[in-house]
Design a protein around this motif. Structure first.
Motif, PDB file in Angstrom:
ATOM      1  N   VAL A  26     -24.227  31.590 107.580  1.00 35.37           N
ATOM      2  CA  VAL A  26     -22.946  33.197 107.260  1.00 35.37           C
ATOM      3  C   VAL A  26     -22.125  32.456 107.101  1.00 35.37           C
ATOM      4  O   VAL A  26     -20.724  32.841 106.176  1.00 35.37           O
ATOM      5  N   ALA A  27     -21.598  31.752 108.328  1.00 35.94           N
ATOM      6  CA  ALA A  27     -19.950  31.138 108.171  1.00 35.94           C
ATOM      7  C   ALA A  27     -19.392  31.008 106.804  1.00 35.94           C
ATOM      8  O   ALA A  27     -18.667  30.425 106.036  1.00 35.94           O
ATOM      9  N   SER A  28     -20.994  29.423 106.770  1.00 40.58           N
ATOM     10  CA  SER A  28     -20.155  28.235 105.438  1.00 40.58           C
ATOM     11  C   SER A  28     -20.311  29.287 104.005  1.00 40.58           C
ATOM     12  O   SER A  28     -19.674  28.710 102.915  1.00 40.58           O
ATOM     13  N   LEU A  29     -21.166  30.192 104.150  1.00 42.38           N
ATOM     14  CA  LEU A  29     -21.277  30.656 102.448  1.00 42.38           C
ATOM     15  C   LEU A  29     -20.519  32.183 102.162  1.00 42.38           C
ATOM     16  O   LEU A  29     -20.025  31.504 101.282  1.00 42.38           O
ATOM     17  N   LEU A  30     -19.622  32.209 103.359  1.00 43.01           N
ATOM     18  CA  LEU A  30     -18.874  33.100 103.485  1.00 43.01           C
ATOM     19  C   LEU A  30     -17.764  32.517 102.992  1.00 43.01           C
ATOM     20  O   LEU A  30     -16.621  33.167 102.123  1.00 43.01           O
ATOM     21  N   GLY A  31     -17.488  30.838 104.053  1.00 48.01           N
ATOM     22  CA  GLY A  31     -16.075  30.640 103.272  1.00 48.01           C
ATOM     23  C   GLY A  31     -16.066  29.995 102.110  1.00 48.01           C
ATOM     24  O   GLY A  31     -14.575  30.161 101.274  1.00 48.01           O
ATOM     25  N   MET A  32     -17.425  29.920 101.154  1.00 54.52           N
ATOM     26  CA  MET A  32     -17.466  29.155  99.700  1.00 54.52           C
ATOM     27  C   MET A  32     -16.965  30.384  98.861  1.00 54.52           C
ATOM     28  O   MET A  32     -16.061  30.298  98.337  1.00 54.52           O
ATOM     29  N   TYR A  33     -17.259  31.341  99.267  1.00 52.56           N
ATOM     30  CA  TYR A  33     -17.022  32.552  98.415  1.00 52.56           C
ATOM     31  C   TYR A  33     -15.228  33.011  98.358  1.00 52.56           C
ATOM     32  O   TYR A  33     -14.885  33.467  97.684  1.00 52.56           O
ATOM     33  N   GLN A  34     -14.813  32.898  99.568  1.00 55.28           N
ATOM     34  CA  GLN A  34     -13.884  33.251  99.892  1.00 55.28           C
ATOM     35  C   GLN A  34     -12.964  32.197  99.018  1.00 55.28           C
ATOM     36  O   GLN A  34     -11.706  32.768  98.498  1.00 55.28           O
ATOM     37  N   ILE A  35     -13.170  30.959  98.811  1.00 53.99           N
ATOM     38  CA  ILE A  35     -12.585  30.026  98.275  1.00 53.99           C
ATOM     39  C   ILE A  35     -12.382  30.393  96.526  1.00 53.99           C
ATOM     40  O   ILE A  35     -11.785  30.224  95.727  1.00 53.99           O
ATOM     41  N   VAL A  36     -13.836  30.648  95.615  1.00 54.89           N
ATOM     42  CA  VAL A  36     -14.037  30.702  94.979  1.00 54.89           C
ATOM     43  C   VAL A  36     -13.096  32.064  94.430  1.00 54.89           C
ATOM     44  O   VAL A  36     -13.076  32.298  93.223  1.00 54.89           O
ATOM     45  N   THR A  37     -13.213  33.492  95.408  1.00 49.10           N
ATOM     46  CA  THR A  37     -12.581  34.355  94.311  1.00 49.10           C
ATOM     47  C   THR A  37     -11.141  34.323  95.054  1.00 49.10           C
ATOM     48  O   THR A  37     -10.265  34.896  94.241  1.00 49.10           O
ATOM     49  N   ARG A  38     -11.006  33.790  96.502  1.00 52.89           N
ATOM     50  CA  ARG A  38      -9.010  33.222  95.614  1.00 52.89           C
ATOM     51  C   ARG A  38      -8.598  32.391  94.997  1.00 52.89           C
ATOM     52  O   ARG A  38      -7.418  32.705  94.254  1.00 52.89           O
ATOM     53  N   VAL A  40     -10.221  30.225  92.193  1.00 52.04           N
ATOM     54  CA  VAL A  40     -10.840  29.978  90.581  1.00 52.04           C
ATOM     55  C   VAL A  40     -10.579  32.268  90.598  1.00 52.04           C
ATOM     56  O   VAL A  40     -10.363  32.121  88.985  1.00 52.04           O
ATOM     57  N   LEU A  41     -11.195  33.125  90.771  1.00 50.91           N
ATOM     58  CA  LEU A  41     -11.223  34.233  90.362  1.00 50.91           C
ATOM     59  C   LEU A  41      -9.627  34.858  90.622  1.00 50.91           C
ATOM     60  O   LEU A  41      -8.876  35.998  90.223  1.00 50.91           O
ATOM     61  N   GLU A  42      -8.622  34.393  91.696  1.00 51.26           N
ATOM     62  CA  GLU A  42      -7.867  35.075  91.703  1.00 51.26           C
ATOM     63  C   GLU A  42      -7.409  36.159  92.334  1.00 51.26           C
ATOM     64  O   GLU A  42      -6.625  36.914  92.740  1.00 51.26           O
ATOM     65  N   GLN A  43      -8.430  36.678  93.227  1.00 52.92           N
ATOM     66  CA  GLN A  43      -9.129  37.994  93.704  1.00 52.92           C
ATOM     67  C   GLN A  43      -9.195  37.860  95.249  1.00 52.92           C
ATOM     68  O   GLN A  43     -10.189  37.745  95.268  1.00 52.92           O
ATOM     69  N   PRO A  44      -8.660  38.271  96.017  1.00 54.94           N
ATOM     70  CA  PRO A  44      -8.699  36.982  98.016  1.00 54.94           C
ATOM     71  C   PRO A  44      -9.964  38.426  97.911  1.00 54.94           C
ATOM     72  O   PRO A  44      -9.422  40.121  98.188  1.00 54.94           O
ATOM     73  N   ALA A  45     -11.004  38.226  98.610  1.00 51.05           N
ATOM     74  CA  ALA A  45     -12.072  38.670  99.333  1.00 51.05           C
ATOM     75  C   ALA A  45     -10.933  39.168 101.019  1.00 51.05           C
ATOM     76  O   ALA A  45     -11.297  38.263 100.960  1.00 51.05           O
ATOM     77  N   GLU A  46     -10.519  39.403 101.117  1.00 53.61           N
ATOM     78  CA  GLU A  46     -10.062  40.102 102.819  1.00 53.61           C
ATOM     79  C   GLU A  46     -11.339  40.308 103.952  1.00 53.61           C
ATOM     80  O   GLU A  46     -11.013  39.583 104.681  1.00 53.61           O
ATOM     81  N   TRP A  47     -12.101  41.218 103.413  1.00 48.48           N
ATOM     82  CA  TRP A  47     -12.878  40.623 104.182  1.00 48.48           C
ATOM     83  C   TRP A  47     -13.930  40.100 104.855  1.00 48.48           C
ATOM     84  O   TRP A  47     -14.664  39.758 106.129  1.00 48.48           O
ATOM     85  N   THR A  48     -13.937  38.302 104.035  1.00 51.34           N
ATOM     86  CA  THR A  48     -15.131  37.591 104.540  1.00 51.34           C
ATOM     87  C   THR A  48     -14.294  36.818 105.273  1.00 51.34           C
ATOM     88  O   THR A  48     -14.656  36.716 106.485  1.00 51.34           O
ATOM     89  N   GLU A  49     -12.862  37.366 105.858  1.00 53.66           N
ATOM     90  CA  GLU A  49     -12.244  35.962 106.679  1.00 53.66           C
ATOM     91  C   GLU A  49     -12.301  36.919 108.335  1.00 53.66           C
ATOM     92  O   GLU A  49     -12.950  36.304 108.903  1.00 53.66           O
ATOM     93  N   ILE A  50     -12.866  38.022 108.302  1.00 52.45           N
ATOM     94  CA  ILE A  50     -12.547  38.435 109.874  1.00 52.45           C
ATOM     95  C   ILE A  50     -14.148  38.257 110.035  1.00 52.45           C
ATOM     96  O   ILE A  50     -14.559  37.816 111.390  1.00 52.45           O
ATOM     97  N   LEU A  51     -15.331  38.324 108.586  1.00 49.16           N
ATOM     98  CA  LEU A  51     -16.703  37.945 109.081  1.00 49.16           C
ATOM     99  C   LEU A  51     -16.926  36.376 109.116  1.00 49.16           C
ATOM    100  O   LEU A  51     -17.931  36.267 109.776  1.00 49.16           O
TER     101      LEU A  51
END
Length: 164
Positions: A26-38, A40-51
């Motif tokens: 879960v941590a690995s997938l959320l980390g990858m998702y956060q990198i892509v959103t931050r 690539v998409l330039e729309q960071p998902a703040e909720w992923t950091e706490i998770l």
């Protein structure tokens, strides 16, 4: 009685390790998702950091029971090798009691901390209580008790046996 404890320990340690592995994934997938959103998409998902933090905390506290079961948490290898057979069993009991004392403190204060944190909400996830993050301490501690007792009943010392 011994076989029942060992059977329960085997099931609980396997469950704890499965949860620890799941939390790592879960941590690995959320980390990858956060990198892509931050980036690539330039729309960071703040909720992923706490998770990510919460999943890593759960991963550690659910992985500890396996370490206790294998006797890897408290290392007294040199003292154990130098001791006569009768003293080795005394060392097993000392290590067991010390580990159980540590785990009792973690469970006690972890539960207290979880209850106190229940009024807090996670940053970025305002609807989720911090209780669920802090609950990792007492849950991991309770799973660890089984691993500690099982290691006392049936010690796992593969690295010591091959080194002698």
């Amino acid at each position: 009685m011994r076989s029942i404890i060992l059977r329960i320990d085997r099931a609980s340690t396997s469950l704890a390790m499965a949860v620890a592995c799941l939390m790592l994934a879960v941590a690995s997938l959320l980390g990858m998702y956060q990198i892509v959103t931050r980036f690539v998409l330039e729309q960071p998902a703040e909720w992923t950091e706490i998770l990510i933090r919460v999943s890593l905390i759960w991963m550690v506290f659910m992985g500890i029971p396996t370490a206790f079961r294998q006797g890897a948490m408290v290392s007294v290898d040199v003292l154990y090798r130098w001791s006569p057979k009768g003293m080795r069993r005394v060392l097993d009991w000392v290590v067991c009691l010390a580990a159980l004392t540590l785990v009792a403190v973690i469970v006690w204060w972890g539960w207290d901390y979880a209850q106190r944190g229940s009024v807090q909400s996670m940053a970025g996830l305002e609807s989720v209580s911090m209780f669920w993050a802090y609950l990792a301490l007492p849950v991991g501690g309770l799973f660890s008790v089984l691993g500690i007792v099982a290691n006392l009943i049936d010690p796992q010392r593969n690295e010591l046996e091959t080194a002698q």
